[in-house]
Design an enzyme around this catalytic site. Structure first.
Site, PDB file in Angstrom:
ATOM      1  N   ASP A   1      54.120   2.412 -58.479  1.00 45.11           N
ATOM      2  CA  ASP A   1      52.306   2.893 -58.490  1.00 45.11           C
ATOM      3  C   ASP A   1      51.382   1.905 -57.640  1.00 45.11           C
ATOM      4  O   ASP A   1      51.700   0.734 -58.414  1.00 45.11           O
ATOM      5  CB  ASP A   1      52.389   3.040 -60.397  1.00 45.11           C
ATOM      6  CG  ASP A   1      52.993   3.711 -61.373  1.00 45.11           C
ATOM      7  OD1 ASP A   1      52.663   4.700 -61.211  1.00 45.11           O
ATOM      8  OD2 ASP A   1      53.173   3.268 -62.618  1.00 45.11           O
TER       9      ASP A   1
ATOM     10  N   ASP B   1      53.988   3.396 -66.725  1.00 46.79           N
ATOM     11  CA  ASP B   1      53.464   1.918 -67.883  1.00 46.79           C
ATOM     12  C   ASP B   1      53.139   2.889 -68.920  1.00 46.79           C
ATOM     13  O   ASP B   1      52.323   3.293 -70.273  1.00 46.79           O
ATOM     14  CB  ASP B   1      52.173   2.006 -67.786  1.00 46.79           C
ATOM     15  CG  ASP B   1      51.140   2.998 -66.656  1.00 46.79           C
ATOM     16  OD1 ASP B   1      50.902   3.599 -66.842  1.00 46.79           O
ATOM     17  OD2 ASP B   1      50.059   1.864 -65.956  1.00 46.79           O
TER      18      ASP B   1
ATOM     19  N   ASP C   1      54.975   8.150 -69.152  1.00 47.82           N
ATOM     20  CA  ASP C   1      56.420   7.883 -68.442  1.00 47.82           C
ATOM     21  C   ASP C   1      57.443   8.179 -68.439  1.00 47.82           C
ATOM     22  O   ASP C   1      57.973   8.087 -67.681  1.00 47.82           O
ATOM     23  CB  ASP C   1      55.114   7.137 -67.102  1.00 47.82           C
ATOM     24  CG  ASP C   1      54.503   7.465 -66.847  1.00 47.82           C
ATOM     25  OD1 ASP C   1      54.068   7.927 -65.639  1.00 47.82           O
ATOM     26  OD2 ASP C   1      53.395   5.807 -66.546  1.00 47.82           O
TER      27      ASP C   1
END
Length: 944
Positions: free
Chosen positions: A319, A645, A649
């Protein structure tokens, strides 16, 4: 419920009351079985079949009046059992420590203030706040909820989310309500799938619904890691081979007329020494200690198999926000439709100091549109900042109604001047408003409804009405991505604050401004407001800076040098994503491409797999796209590490070979699904964890080489002497002592050797690589052969009269142990010559070998031990001769490593890395897609 538990929905419980209830109700923990006492565990170590046979031999010796032998065998067995017990105890303690690395926490309201405490300290009557992604720490009655759904599959077995509310539900005819129908209750162990709520705890620990079924959960056995399973299989195969050789040795000795008891004792001792029963323990301890080292570097590995997978990762999908960037956001630019230029904002971090200017001129504090934009950004916001006394007033959320009306995260534990809670993006908006002199308006409004932000919706919406007026007019404020907010706005604001039609030309201009800001690496947040859906007016755009983390660029280069691909995944716009990815070295426009979430949705699996090796940046994605990315990469043969997070996900984290959750911003759902948690959310930590993963596997192979070479040497020495009709060069006690060295501290200390730079720089190893390969067998056989030759030479040199004496066995025994210590030192590295290995680079190894040498000297010179091991004192010249002969191991090791420098026993991967460097492969070629890497690897394999 509040009355019965004597609690207050706004103030919660008082600290004095919680202390009383904690002592009355106990801690909020599930009961576990009491561990067996240490003495029982110690006695259990003697239940091993080989140990039992040795004890039987001790009993037979006692019956036959051979008391010296009986005492010697018993003492040796006692020492072996003690070493095994200590190893098992270390392993258990190390694994227990892993469970304490990420203790569960909860946000509770006490004394009128939100506090993050350990979940075990919760008591009935506590008011807790939960949001999407949290694990529910106890059974609770909901006080208020916003679009709340929970995953109760751990209790009901139903995987679909259950809608929850605060209303009263009617009981059934028999007075009971099925668990699945208790829609105003939430239960321990469940997960918040969406929304948020405030709830009061009704039951804790074993009194919860989860506690009632906990007994069944305790019966589930923990799975062994693939590496442990491989080591178990290896141990069984080696045991079978060893038993065959030992049986041949025993039969040969009997045919030569040797004592049945002597051959039985020697055979069993050889079995104890030669069978590597300590391998699984060594592996567990090495993995566990490696995990503890990772924890010190902020990487919490929840599952031991992840340690093995870390060294195999070929692609890391990471990310952008908070992982590659600092997650300390600051508003730097503002776009207003009423102005021709961008508004520049100075200052950084979460400090109130900073100015607003346009074209170098300060902005007037009475600028209507800017004031409306900043006020709207505060209203549609769930963060809070408590400034210190020197900074100004306290910023706080609307506590007039429910605390669940805003999201609260654990307070930042890093040193800071101000206490803050919330998402960094929202904090940045509050700070910007404060810089412009706008006081927090939320206490002036009643929040009527909230639609929380989600990666699928890409916006947050708040409906509120002013408290100071009798008007029932409800104002809607929305903030989110540019595309979503502009799509919902029919009007825009003029300089005087009045609305005008938001034409296509104006929309295009706003989108172009967002593109310019994105090119600067800014995160773009759009804000709109109105009385209803058809009255929404576009207020403006915020350009928020989130700079890359220090060290991220170097870590990216390090990963690329060892042929690990990096892909950046973000929900931001393409320009923002490419800017950040380019600055840290992930993206190169000449060789990489970008791919959006909508592109992924429009592609079939085969189409995505065909181009995914070229993609370095995935933008405007949502969590569901991550799962498609993981599967596509795995289908083309990649081993994937994926970060995440959020709640959504979790599927991608589970599907990835290594799921990595964020510890600071991650939800409990993501942490539950992940294999590893980054406590600092830092990409550099992932690189450190991969380094440790490579080093752990490398060290395991090193102590495996040491243990196997010792086993083969012991078997070979006794077999050689027996087949040639010579007396046994080692007695049973001495063989058991060698076993202690082989399975004891010297072997285990090899598992904590520091990770070498050459190991880190190697390409990922293949997950299918065998533990024992050709180069490793060369190390084992060559070392064992030298030990046998050197020890046999000393034995034959001492055996001048044809009869065995204490001196003969002492010289032989000490030579074998000296060779073993030299071999252990050589096994610290698979490729570095001994003169390049720092002596004190591994202090546990120094202590272990030093202790073994002192133990050997005690066996030789301490009278009581001389009687046990049937040894006698040696002269200084004897020790020098032994040292000279055994030092030939250092010579052999140096020559062997020189000859095999391109075929290190790391699954062949280092051969690829070395040849890649010698062929002058550039950084750019290392960054090319996995297809090129596959062709290069195949070519190198053929060359090797």
């Amino acid at each position: 419920c509040l009355l019965s538990l004597n609690s207050d929905r706004k103030l919660g419980l008082q600290s004095v009351e919680t202390d009383l209830r904690l002592s009355s109700y106990g801690s909020n923990e599930l009961d576990t079985d009491e561990p067996d006492p240490l003495f029982k565990k110690f006695l259990d170590t003697f239940k091993d079949p080989m140990i039992m046979l040795l004890l039987a031999s001790c009993g037979i010796s006692t019956v036959m009046g051979q008391y010296d032998d009986a005492v010697s065998i018993f003492l040796a067995v006692f020492i072996v059992g003690t070493v095994a017990f200590v190893q098992e105890y270390r392993s258990e303690k190390a694994l227990e420590a892993l469970n304490e690395l990420v203790p569960p926490k909860a946000l509770v309201i006490r004394d009128g203030h939100p506090k993050v405490i350990m979940a075990k300290n919760l008591v009935p009557g506590d008011i807790i706040k939960l949001q999407s992604g949290d694990r529910i720490p106890a059974d609770c009655r909901i006080i208020s909820a916003v679009q709340l759904t929970t995953d109760d599959s751990s209790l009901t077995g139903e995987t679909h989310p259950h809608e929850k509310h605060e209303g009263v539900i009617a009981k059934g005819l028999n007075g009971d309500i099925p668990l699945a129908e208790c829609t105003n209750m939430i239960f321990m162990g469940s997960l918040v799938s969406s929304g948020n709520c405030t709830a009061i705890i009704t039951s804790i620990g074993m009194k919860t619904e989860f506690g009632k079924v906990f007994a069944d959960l305790k019966c589930v056995e923990e799975r062994r890691t693939p590496l442990q399973t491989k080591m178990d299989d290896l141990g069984k195969h080696l045991s079978a081979i060893s038993f065959g050789i030992i049986a041949m040795i025993a039969l040969s000795g009997l045919f030569q007329g040797r004592s049945l008891l002597d051959m039985f004792t020697i055979g069993v001792s050889l079995a104890v020494a030669a069978i590597p029963e300590g391998l699984p323990i060594c592996v567990t301890v090495t993995l566990a200690l490696g995990v503890m080292r990772m924890a010190k570097r902020n990487a919490i590995v929840k599952k031991l198999p992840a340690v093995e997978a870390l060294g195999c990762a070929t692609v890391v999908c990471v990310d952008k926000t908070g992982t590659l960037t600092q997650n300390q956001m600051t508003v730097k630019e503002i776009y207003l439709d009423s102005e021709k230029s961008l508004v520049e904002v100075s200052g950084g971090g979460y400090e109130q100091t900073g100015d607003f200017s346009m074209n170098g001129e300060p902005m007037r504090s009475d600028h209507l549109v800017l004031n409306k934009l900043l006020e709207a950004a505060c209203l549609c916001n769930n963060a809070s900042i408590k400034w210190n006394k020197a900074s100004g007033d306290e910023w706080r959320p609307n506590t007039d109604q429910n605390l669940n009306e805003f999201e609260v995260f654990e307070t930042d534990k890093r040193p800071q001047k101000n206490s803050k809670q919330g998402k960094p993006t929202e904090l940045a908006l509050l700070v910007a408003a404060s810089k412009f002199g706008i006081s927090d308006p939320r206490h002036l409004y009643e929040r009527v409804n909230e639609v929380p932000f989600s990666s699928d919706r890409k916006y947050m919406e708040v409906k509120c009405k002013k408290l100071s007026t009798l008007s029932k007019e409800v104002m809607t404020v929305v903030k989110g991505t540019v595309e979503v907010v502009i799509g919902r706005c029919k009007y825009t604001l003029l300089r005087d604050g009045q609305k005008c039609f938001f034409s296509e030309e104006k929309k295009k201009r706003a989108i172009e401004a967002a593109s310019v800001l994105g090119g600067r690496g800014r995160r773009i947040v759009a804000v709109g407001m109105g009385c209803d859906e058809g009255d929404m007016a576009f207020c403006g755009l915020f350009g928020i800076m989130d700079p890359p983390r220090k060290g991220a660029k170097g870590a990216v280069a390090e990963m690329q040098m060892c042929k690990t691909r990096l892909c950046m995944i973000t929900g931001d716009a393409e320009e923002t994503a490419v800017s950040i990815a380019t600055s840290v070295g992930i993206f190169d426009q000449s060789i990489h491409r970008t791919l959006s979430g909508s592109d992924i949705e429009n592609m079939g699996p085969a189409q995505l797999e065909a181009i995914i090796h070229e993609v370095a940046v995935f933008y405007r994605t949502s969590p569901r796209h991550k799962l498609s990315i993981v599967r596509a990469l795995q289908n083309i043969g990649e081993v994937v590490a994926m970060t995440g997070d959020g709640v959504n996900d979790a599927p991608a984290l589970k599907a990835a070979d290594i799921g990595v959750a964020m510890g600071f911003t991650g939800t409990d759902v993501a942490k539950e699904a992940a294999d590893m948690i980054l406590m600092d959310d830092d990409f550099v930590t992932i690189v450190s964890a991969i380094e440790e993963g490579k080093g752990i596997f490398y060290n395991i192979k090193n102590f495996l080489a040491f243990q196997l070479s010792t086993s083969v040497a012991a078997l070979g020495l006794v077999a050689l002497s027996t087949f040639f009709g010579l007396p046994s060069p080692l007695n049973a006690m001495q063989i058991l002592w060698i076993n202690i060295i082989m399975d004891g501290p010297p072997a285990q200390s090899l598992g904590v050797e520091q990770v070498q730079a050459v190991v880190v720089s190697r390409p990922p190893r293949k997950s299918t690589d065998a533990i024992i390969n050709g180069p490793l067998m060369v190390r084992v056989i060559s070392s064992a052969l030298l030990i046998v030759i050197g020890t046999t030479y000393v034995f034959m040199r001492e055996l001048v009269d044809g009869t065995i004496s204490s001196r003969d066995t002492t010289m032989t025994f000490t030579t074998f142990v000296s060779f073993d210590m030299m071999n252990a030192y050589c096994c610290r590295s698979a490729d570095k010559p001994v003169f390049q290995i720092p002596i004190f680079g591994n202090k546990p190894f120094v202590y272990a070998v030093g202790g073994s040498i002192l133990g050997q000297l005690a066996v030789i010179y301490f009278a009581p031990l001389q009687a046990v091991f049937q040894t006698e004192a040696l002269s200084f010249s004897d020790l020098m001769l032994i040292l000279l002969i055994s030092s030939s191991m250092l010579v052999l090791d140096t020559v062997r490593k020189r000859l095999m420098k391109n075929q290190v026993s790391y699954g062949g991967s280092h051969a690829e890395g070395s040849m890649a460097q010698s062929d002058g492969i550039s950084m750019q070629s290392l960054m090319r897609g996995s297809r090129m890497r596959g062709r290069t690897a195949d070519k190198m394999d053929r060359m090797v």
